[in-house]
Design an enzyme around this catalytic site. Structure first.
Site, PDB file in Angstrom:
ATOM      1  N   ARG A 145      20.335  -5.187  62.164  1.00 36.98           N
ATOM      2  CA  ARG A 145      21.611  -4.942  61.474  1.00 36.98           C
ATOM      3  C   ARG A 145      22.609  -6.088  61.683  1.00 36.98           C
ATOM      4  NH1 ARG A 145      21.132   0.575  59.969  1.00 36.98           N
ATOM      5  NH2 ARG A 145      19.963   1.741  61.520  1.00 36.98           N
ATOM      6  N   ARG A 173      25.180  14.154  58.981  1.00 37.30           N
ATOM      7  CA  ARG A 173      24.224  13.808  60.030  1.00 37.30           C
ATOM      8  C   ARG A 173      24.732  12.569  60.745  1.00 37.30           C
ATOM      9  NH1 ARG A 173      18.463  14.222  57.593  1.00 37.30           N
ATOM     10  NH2 ARG A 173      18.593  16.148  56.419  1.00 37.30           N
ATOM     11  N   HIS A 220      31.738  -1.907  56.724  1.00 37.55           N
ATOM     12  CA  HIS A 220      30.815  -0.971  57.374  1.00 37.55           C
ATOM     13  C   HIS A 220      31.597  -0.019  58.259  1.00 37.55           C
ATOM     14  CE1 HIS A 220      27.375  -3.199  56.012  1.00 37.55           C
ATOM     15  NE2 HIS A 220      28.026  -4.295  56.351  1.00 37.55           N
ATOM     16  N   ASN A 261      30.467  -1.171  50.866  1.00 36.49           N
ATOM     17  CA  ASN A 261      29.623  -0.803  51.988  1.00 36.49           C
ATOM     18  C   ASN A 261      28.223  -0.684  51.402  1.00 36.49           C
ATOM     19  OD1 ASN A 261      28.168   0.229  54.079  1.00 36.49           O
ATOM     20  ND2 ASN A 261      29.702   1.769  54.668  1.00 36.49           N
ATOM     21  N   GLU A 299      33.163  -7.111  52.391  1.00 36.42           N
ATOM     22  CA  GLU A 299      32.082  -6.290  52.970  1.00 36.42           C
ATOM     23  C   GLU A 299      32.679  -5.310  53.977  1.00 36.42           C
ATOM     24  OE1 GLU A 299      28.864  -8.574  54.667  1.00 36.42           O
ATOM     25  OE2 GLU A 299      28.172  -6.853  55.847  1.00 36.42           O
ATOM     26  N   SER A 348      30.180   1.512  61.004  1.00 30.61           N
ATOM     27  CA  SER A 348      29.789   1.193  62.386  1.00 30.61           C
ATOM     28  C   SER A 348      29.897  -0.311  62.636  1.00 30.61           C
ATOM     29  CB  SER A 348      28.344   1.662  62.627  1.00 30.61           C
ATOM     30  OG  SER A 348      27.435   0.939  61.797  1.00 30.61           O
ATOM     31  N   ARG A 377      24.676  -3.071  67.172  1.00 31.56           N
ATOM     32  CA  ARG A 377      23.561  -2.129  66.994  1.00 31.56           C
ATOM     33  C   ARG A 377      22.224  -2.897  67.022  1.00 31.56           C
ATOM     34  NH1 ARG A 377      24.650   1.773  62.139  1.00 31.56           N
ATOM     35  NH2 ARG A 377      22.941   2.875  63.192  1.00 31.56           N
ATOM     36  N   HIS A 417      21.437  -5.790  54.721  1.00 31.98           N
ATOM     37  CA  HIS A 417      20.551  -6.568  55.581  1.00 31.98           C
ATOM     38  C   HIS A 417      19.327  -7.115  54.840  1.00 31.98           C
ATOM     39  CE1 HIS A 417      23.132  -4.485  58.349  1.00 31.98           C
ATOM     40  NE2 HIS A 417      22.587  -3.313  58.059  1.00 31.98           N
ATOM     41  N   ASP A 422      23.181 -12.396  45.222  1.00 28.12           N
ATOM     42  CA  ASP A 422      23.263 -13.202  43.993  1.00 28.12           C
ATOM     43  C   ASP A 422      24.277 -12.607  43.028  1.00 28.12           C
ATOM     44  OD1 ASP A 422      21.370 -14.960  44.949  1.00 28.12           O
ATOM     45  OD2 ASP A 422      19.715 -14.155  43.747  1.00 28.12           O
ATOM     46  N   TYR A 459      28.601   7.695  62.659  1.00 26.29           N
ATOM     47  CA  TYR A 459      29.376   7.489  61.422  1.00 26.29           C
ATOM     48  C   TYR A 459      30.594   8.404  61.282  1.00 26.29           C
ATOM     49  CZ  TYR A 459      25.191   4.852  60.174  1.00 26.29           C
ATOM     50  OH  TYR A 459      24.160   3.950  60.170  1.00 26.29           O
ATOM     51  N   PRO A 493      23.120   2.989  49.835  1.00 25.77           N
ATOM     52  CA  PRO A 493      22.188   4.065  50.150  1.00 25.77           C
ATOM     53  C   PRO A 493      22.546   4.860  51.405  1.00 25.77           C
ATOM     54  CG  PRO A 493      21.222   1.912  50.596  1.00 25.77           C
ATOM     55  CD  PRO A 493      22.486   1.671  49.836  1.00 25.77           C
ATOM     56  N   ASN A 494      22.381   6.154  51.258  1.00 31.97           N
ATOM     57  CA  ASN A 494      22.539   7.148  52.330  1.00 31.97           C
ATOM     58  C   ASN A 494      23.988   7.443  52.698  1.00 31.97           C
ATOM     59  OD1 ASN A 494      19.732   7.740  52.809  1.00 31.97           O
ATOM     60  ND2 ASN A 494      19.583   5.670  53.616  1.00 31.97           N
ATOM     61  N   ALA A 511      22.144  -0.167  54.074  1.00 34.80           N
ATOM     62  CA  ALA A 511      21.026  -0.984  54.563  1.00 34.80           C
ATOM     63  C   ALA A 511      20.706  -2.160  53.641  1.00 34.80           C
ATOM     64  CB  ALA A 511      19.793  -0.105  54.756  1.00 34.80           C
TER      65      ALA A 511
HETATM   66  O1  CA2 Z   1      27.924   1.271  59.308  1.00 38.81           O
HETATM   67  C1  CA2 Z   1      27.755   1.292  58.094  1.00 38.81           C
HETATM   68  O2  CA2 Z   1      28.648   1.589  57.284  1.00 38.81           O
HETATM   69  C2  CA2 Z   1      26.360   1.008  57.527  1.00 38.81           C
HETATM   70  O3  CA2 Z   1      26.523   0.303  56.299  1.00 38.81           O
HETATM   71  C3  CA2 Z   1      25.714   2.347  57.299  1.00 38.81           C
HETATM   72  C4  CA2 Z   1      24.262   2.235  56.822  1.00 38.81           C
HETATM   73  C5  CA2 Z   1      23.458   1.314  57.731  1.00 38.81           C
HETATM   74  O4  CA2 Z   1      22.155   1.132  57.209  1.00 38.81           O
HETATM   75  C6  CA2 Z   1      24.122  -0.037  57.910  1.00 38.81           C
HETATM   76  O5  CA2 Z   1      23.370  -0.811  58.812  1.00 38.81           O
HETATM   77  C7  CA2 Z   1      25.535   0.118  58.452  1.00 38.81           C
HETATM   78  C8  CA2 Z   1      23.644   3.636  56.787  1.00 38.81           C
HETATM   79  C9  CA2 Z   1      24.289   4.500  55.746  1.00 38.81           C
HETATM   80  C10 CA2 Z   1      24.573   5.864  56.275  1.00 38.81           C
HETATM   81  O6  CA2 Z   1      23.364   6.519  56.625  1.00 38.81           O
HETATM   82  C11 CA2 Z   1      23.459   7.785  57.100  1.00 38.81           C
HETATM   83  C12 CA2 Z   1      22.245   8.385  57.415  1.00 38.81           C
HETATM   84  C13 CA2 Z   1      22.258   9.666  57.910  1.00 38.81           C
HETATM   85  C14 CA2 Z   1      23.469  10.349  58.066  1.00 38.81           C
HETATM   86  C15 CA2 Z   1      24.661   9.747  57.739  1.00 38.81           C
HETATM   87  C16 CA2 Z   1      24.639   8.454  57.236  1.00 38.81           C
END
Ligand code: CA2
Length: 151
Positions: free
Chosen positions: A116, A23, A105, A79, A103, A107, A112, A85, A92, A28, A15-16, A82
């Site tokens: 996380r 952003r 990531h 990757n 795995e 960041s 952090r 976590h 599973d 990132y 996700p995201n 979220a």
């Molecule tokens: O560091 C990573 O790759 C994460 O998997 C990125 C996730 C975060 O929840 C993990 O803890 C670490 C977030 C995905 C990216 O979210 C964004 C949100 C806004 C702008 C750009 C990316």
């Protein structure tokens, strides 16, 4: 003697991650997910392996892809965003398949927020790469190739 890598390496994104480069560039980086996919493809081509690069915002879709990978992939890089976590379902699914899962990531999740620091999936994975920015993607492909060649 190492086995040939005959099936694609799945590179799964949760996700995201579709927002990468648009952003939160301080955390990132400025590359978009399409940029990262192109870099992965160039790198994999150079190593003569194929990749299947995907992104979903939905936990169940990631579980479905993990099940698909059981017979359809030589190894999986994920990757999980979220869901890393929170998702016992994803853990599973990883535990239930034969191919190795790595795995990844962008960041450094350990530097952090404390929520996380925990990964629900890492103990079912061969390892974790984090904190190297989007450079971690080709590094993870290289690591997976090296791992598969030892099997
Ligand atoms: O560091 C990573 O790759 C994460 O998997 C990125 C996730 C975060 O929840 C993990 O803890 C670490 C977030 C995905 C990216 O979210 C964004 C949100 C806004 C702008 C750009 C990316």
């Amino acid at each position: 003697m190492s086995a040939a890598i005959t099936k694609p390496i799945f590179v799964l994104n949760g996700p995201n991650l579709n927002l990468l480069g648009q952003r939160e560039t301080g955390t990132y980086g400025s590359k978009t997910l399409s940029d990262v996919e192109a870099e992965c493809r160039t790198f994999a081509d150079g190593q003569s392996v194929s990749i299947d690069f995907r992104q979903s915002n939905h936990e169940g879709v990631l579980v479905d892809w993990m099940q698909e990978a059981h017979s359809g992939s030589s190894g999986i890089i994920i990757n999980a965003g979220a869901y890393t976590h929170t998702s016992i379902a994803l853990r599973d699914a990883i535990s239930g398949i034969d191919p190795p899962v790595l795995e990844l990531h962008v960041s450094n999740i350990h530097a952090r927020e404390s929520f996380r620091h925990t990964s629900m999936i890492v103990s079912a994975c061969i390892g974790q790469i984090c904190g190297l920015g989007t450079n971690g993607y080709p590094l993870a492909i290289q690591a997976m190739i090296d791992y598969l060649k030892t099997q």
